[in-house]
Structures are given as C-alpha cells and as structure tokens.
Design an enzyme around this catalytic site. Sequence first.
Site, PDB file in Angstrom:
ATOM      1  N   GLU A 132      66.197  26.514  53.453  1.00  0.00           N
ATOM      2  CA  GLU A 132      64.977  25.956  52.968  1.00  0.00           C
ATOM      3  C   GLU A 132      65.023  25.814  51.262  1.00  0.00           C
ATOM      4  O   GLU A 132      65.283  26.867  50.721  1.00  0.00           O
ATOM      5  CB  GLU A 132      63.712  26.558  53.250  1.00  0.00           C
ATOM      6  CG  GLU A 132      62.387  26.196  52.896  1.00  0.00           C
ATOM      7  CD  GLU A 132      62.050  24.931  53.152  1.00  0.00           C
ATOM      8  OE1 GLU A 132      62.337  24.112  53.931  1.00  0.00           O
ATOM      9  OE2 GLU A 132      62.131  23.943  51.877  1.00  0.00           O
ATOM     10  N   ARG A 152      62.290  24.722  49.213  1.00  0.00           N
ATOM     11  CA  ARG A 152      61.216  25.073  48.635  1.00  0.00           C
ATOM     12  C   ARG A 152      60.877  26.461  48.342  1.00  0.00           C
ATOM     13  O   ARG A 152      61.743  27.532  49.071  1.00  0.00           O
ATOM     14  CB  ARG A 152      59.862  24.723  49.729  1.00  0.00           C
ATOM     15  CG  ARG A 152      59.513  23.332  49.541  1.00  0.00           C
ATOM     16  CD  ARG A 152      58.275  23.416  50.820  1.00  0.00           C
ATOM     17  NE  ARG A 152      58.472  21.936  51.346  1.00  0.00           N
ATOM     18  CZ  ARG A 152      57.506  20.884  50.948  1.00  0.00           C
ATOM     19  NH1 ARG A 152      56.871  21.078  49.781  1.00  0.00           N
ATOM     20  NH2 ARG A 152      57.416  19.765  51.535  1.00  0.00           N
ATOM     21  N   ALA A 172      45.043   2.432  56.443  1.00  0.00           N
ATOM     22  CA  ALA A 172      44.018   3.121  57.138  1.00  0.00           C
ATOM     23  C   ALA A 172      44.688   3.636  58.324  1.00  0.00           C
ATOM     24  O   ALA A 172      44.299   3.745  59.826  1.00  0.00           O
ATOM     25  CB  ALA A 172      42.911   1.985  57.663  1.00  0.00           C
ATOM     26  N   GLY A 173      45.724   4.617  58.056  1.00  0.00           N
ATOM     27  CA  GLY A 173      46.214   5.233  59.094  1.00  0.00           C
ATOM     28  C   GLY A 173      45.835   6.573  59.165  1.00  0.00           C
ATOM     29  O   GLY A 173      44.653   7.103  58.556  1.00  0.00           O
ATOM     30  N   VAL A 174      46.492   7.502  59.652  1.00  0.00           N
ATOM     31  CA  VAL A 174      46.042   9.038  59.982  1.00  0.00           C
ATOM     32  C   VAL A 174      45.737   9.322  58.802  1.00  0.00           C
ATOM     33  O   VAL A 174      44.953  10.041  58.318  1.00  0.00           O
ATOM     34  CB  VAL A 174      47.049   9.840  60.539  1.00  0.00           C
ATOM     35  CG1 VAL A 174      46.586  11.167  61.056  1.00  0.00           C
ATOM     36  CG2 VAL A 174      47.714   8.931  61.648  1.00  0.00           C
ATOM     37  N   ALA A 183      54.134  17.099  64.104  1.00  0.00           N
ATOM     38  CA  ALA A 183      54.753  18.352  63.781  1.00  0.00           C
ATOM     39  C   ALA A 183      55.124  18.691  65.266  1.00  0.00           C
ATOM     40  O   ALA A 183      56.198  19.370  65.632  1.00  0.00           O
ATOM     41  CB  ALA A 183      53.655  19.251  63.254  1.00  0.00           C
ATOM     42  N   HIS A 214      29.620  24.819  82.326  1.00  0.00           N
ATOM     43  CA  HIS A 214      28.426  24.055  81.576  1.00  0.00           C
ATOM     44  C   HIS A 214      27.817  24.921  80.709  1.00  0.00           C
ATOM     45  O   HIS A 214      27.574  26.008  81.184  1.00  0.00           O
ATOM     46  CB  HIS A 214      27.499  23.581  82.712  1.00  0.00           C
ATOM     47  CG  HIS A 214      26.305  22.904  82.127  1.00  0.00           C
ATOM     48  ND1 HIS A 214      26.339  21.623  81.745  1.00  0.00           N
ATOM     49  CD2 HIS A 214      25.081  23.454  82.126  1.00  0.00           C
ATOM     50  CE1 HIS A 214      25.051  21.276  81.146  1.00  0.00           C
ATOM     51  NE2 HIS A 214      24.224  22.500  81.319  1.00  0.00           N
TER      52      HIS A 214
END
Length: 460
Positions: free
Chosen positions: A33, A35, A177-179, A315, A439
């Site tokens: 990785e 990052r 106008a997606g996620v 993910a 309930h």
Amino acid sequence: MSNYDVIVIGSGPGGYVCAIRCAQLGLKTAIVEGRETLGGTCLNVGCIPSKALLHASHSYHEAQHNFEKMGIVGGKPKVDFAKMQGYKDDVVGTNTKGVEFLMKKNKIDWIKGWAKIDSSTQVTVGDTAYATKNIVIASGSEPSSIPNVDIDEKTVVSSTGALALGKIPKSMVVIGAGVIGLEMGSVYARLGTEVTVVEYMKHITPGMDMDVSKGLQKILKKQGLKFVMGAAVQSTKAAKTKATVTYKLGDKEESIDADVVLVSTGRKPFMDGLGFAEMGGALTDRGQIQTDNQWRTSIAGVYAIGDVITGPMLAHKAEDEGMAVAEVIAGKHGHVNYGVIPGVIYTTPEVASVGQTEEQLKEAGVDYKVGKFSFMGNGRAKAVFQGDGFVKLIVDAKTDRILGCHLIGPAAGELIHEICVAMEFGASAQDIALTCHAHPTFSEAVREAALACGGGAIHA
Ligand code: NAI
C-alpha cells in the site's frame, strides 16, 4: 529476498479482506500500500468519511427540523464545520488503524510504497524486489472526469475534494446524479448549500428500478436539491472562488455558476505504475483487467479483484471477490453470487436494491408479480418522521420466487439483507410473509410487501 505465497496489491476492502483470508488459510501473505494509511479509497476518501459527514449533516437536519416537534427545545443549532471535519477525520483514523491492527494480528506484512509487477513471481516496491508465488491486484479505481472538465480539488472537485472542503459553499453544482453526486449533494444541501444536480439522463440513479429513481428524486427535491435533467455538461471554467458549468439542454447551451463544482460522473480502474498492461496483461475494451470466473488474469499466477475488474464498483463486491480468490489460491473453491449483490445509497431516506429491476424483467420477457408497501403504513417509520418511501418486492408470477427488491426508506441498507439471505436460499415471497417479524420494526414493511405479493398487505 522475502518469499511470499501471496502478495496483494492495494489495501482497500478487496485487498485487505483478501490478505486476511489468505493468512487464515495458512498462506504467507504481504500487502502493498502506497498511501500513508491502510483501507484504500473506501476508508480514507470514500465510503467511511462520507458516512461520517452524512451522519453529522443528518443530525443537524434533525435538530433543525424535528427536535422541536418532539419537545426538545433549546438554542438554534449551528455548524462548526472545522469540528465536523475533525470528527470525520477521527472516524477515518480509527478505521484505518483497525485495518492495521488486523494486518498485524494475522501476521501480514505491510510493504509500504507503490507496487510494480516485474513478472508473475516478482513485485518491486521502491528499490526492493519481493518474490511470490501469487499476486492479487486489488488496486481499485479513481474518479473519471469528462472532456473539458479539469478537477483541481479546490473549486472543481471529485468526491475526494468534496469531503475535504475548508468551508461550506453557498452554492454547489453536482455533475451526475449517481451515487456519489446524490450522497455528497445531500450532505451539503443539509448544511445549507444551494445544490443543483446536472444530469445527462432523464432520470437519476441510472440502472436502478424506475420506481426508486422517480421516488428518490421527488424526496430529494422536497429536501431542496434542484435538478437539471437531460443536460450534457460540456465544460467547466474555474476562477479562484467559483466555477462556471456549461451544459447542453436540447439544442440550447446554458451555463450555471457555483462556488464549488462536484464531478461525479463515474470512476475508472487505477493501474498507474503497476506494469500489468505493459507486461501484455489483457484488458477489457473498457480498460479493466480481464479475468476468468476464478479471477485469473491472462498472466499465470496473477489474479485481480474489485474495481479494477468488471462488475459494480462496490466495496462489498470487492470483499467477496477477495475472500473467494484467496480460497482459489489455496486450492479450494471460491464463489461469488453476482446475482445477489446489494446496492445502497446512503441518502435520508436510504435506498437499497438487490436482484433484478422491473425494467430488466420486462425486457427479458419474464412473467413477474410486484408486491409494494408504503412506509406510511409502518408505525415505527411514522414515529421517527420517516414515512416517505416504500418496499417493492418482485417475484416470479408462477413460482413466487423472489427476483428482486427495491426500497426507499429508513434503514433500507439494513433491511435489504433479509431479502439477500432469502434470495441466496431461493426463497419465495410466501417464505418472508410467513416469517414472524417483530413489532414495531421497519422490517415489518418488508413482510408487508411479501404479503402484497400474495393475499394482500395488512396495513395498506
Ligand atoms: P455513477 O456512475 O453512479 O453516476 C454518474 C452519473 O453521471 C450518471 O448518472 C451519468 O449519466 C452522469 N453523467 C456522465 N456524464 C455526464 C455529463 N457530461 N453531463 C451530465 N451528467 C453526466 O458515478 P459516481 O456517482 O461518480 O460513482 C462512481 C462509482 O462509485 C459508482 O460505481 C458507485 O457505485 C460507486 N460508489 C458507491 C457508493 C455506495 O455504494 N453507496 C458510494 C459512492 C460511490
């Protein structure tokens, strides 16, 4: 030179989950990785920080709009945006540290830096070469822009920049106008920003069931988001503190100014410096790494999972592939049921979906039935001001087997899993309808939709 059974490239949900499963299966594993922290896009600049800001802005909205109704009175709530960002950073920090802990616990080596694949048995990171029997590419994706739109992460931002703004903008234009556009647009609309979403299609959330798409747009409009539909963005022009977005609406060209422009027009596989394509590794015509149904690439011993291959860029899809490919490498059977992968949009109310949409079934000529139930008929939802939305269950007309479920409503992202499990077991609507549901819960709405597929819902 260290000798590994598996080197996983990338520590997002796909990569780190894969590494853990490899270690659990007794394989000597390393994860690469570059990052500073583990967790990839999802934990650092994606799912997790956006959920923190969605929670904070939702809480602010509740305090402004619903506290008084419940008899909670006090001074008007104010936003300290720097503190809100600090809270978000803390959430990210604890989660990325959590992944680091899991790597140590499972004795997985974290090789810090960016990986380059030299051959099917060697990966180089910086000046060091590492020998390995298998390589799993889980390098993820990055925002993809459109022509004539340059992301500077200040005025014209991707989701990464939108999560790290220094102050709440007065106005924001969201392209797409997606996620991402709807989640981040919701955050800023709740914080007082005037948000305009410019979308190429005639409807939002492309690919989702049309009832959900129309229902969600109506709800978001009520929350103050503005929509320009059927508009193809042509360019953005950024000045120091604002930007102009030009779009084509029919034959006309129009423009709109905003303090910040969020570009959320999709993502593309991230493979910079990886060396896979340079080695002659096969790509799809959309630039993703080509794999077979066991996540093998065209280079023997090299596998790929997650956003870098085909399928939804989610993910949890990457996580499932990560676990399955580990099983394959260990000589066992790995399987992902791509027909049962839920999708969730974390607006308020949430949107969730699994299986086929009504439009897909129509096109395939499948004989289906729909059972629908409104959250207006759910006592728990009404008690918490969340009666907007519905559960739509689609079943095979002859066998009653569940084919899909699409819902808008409180905790939709949790409720959908009852249907996922049911679908994995090949259940019918009647199986859900005959299952006792506590309930008062939001889950009762799912049961009511199942009842609506048969003799009829009770509270409709
Ligand atoms: P998206 O693919 O969901 O939506 C992009 C939108 O931009 C589409 O509606 C498209 O029609 C529109 N568009 C494209 N070009 C345009 C133009 N020139 N003018 C106007 N509109 C235009 O992409 P998004 O929202 O960027 O998300 C990227 C990926 O990240 C998706 O695959 C998504 O599933 C994933 N993601 C998932 C989340 C979740 O599961 N909650 C959260 C955030 C991202």
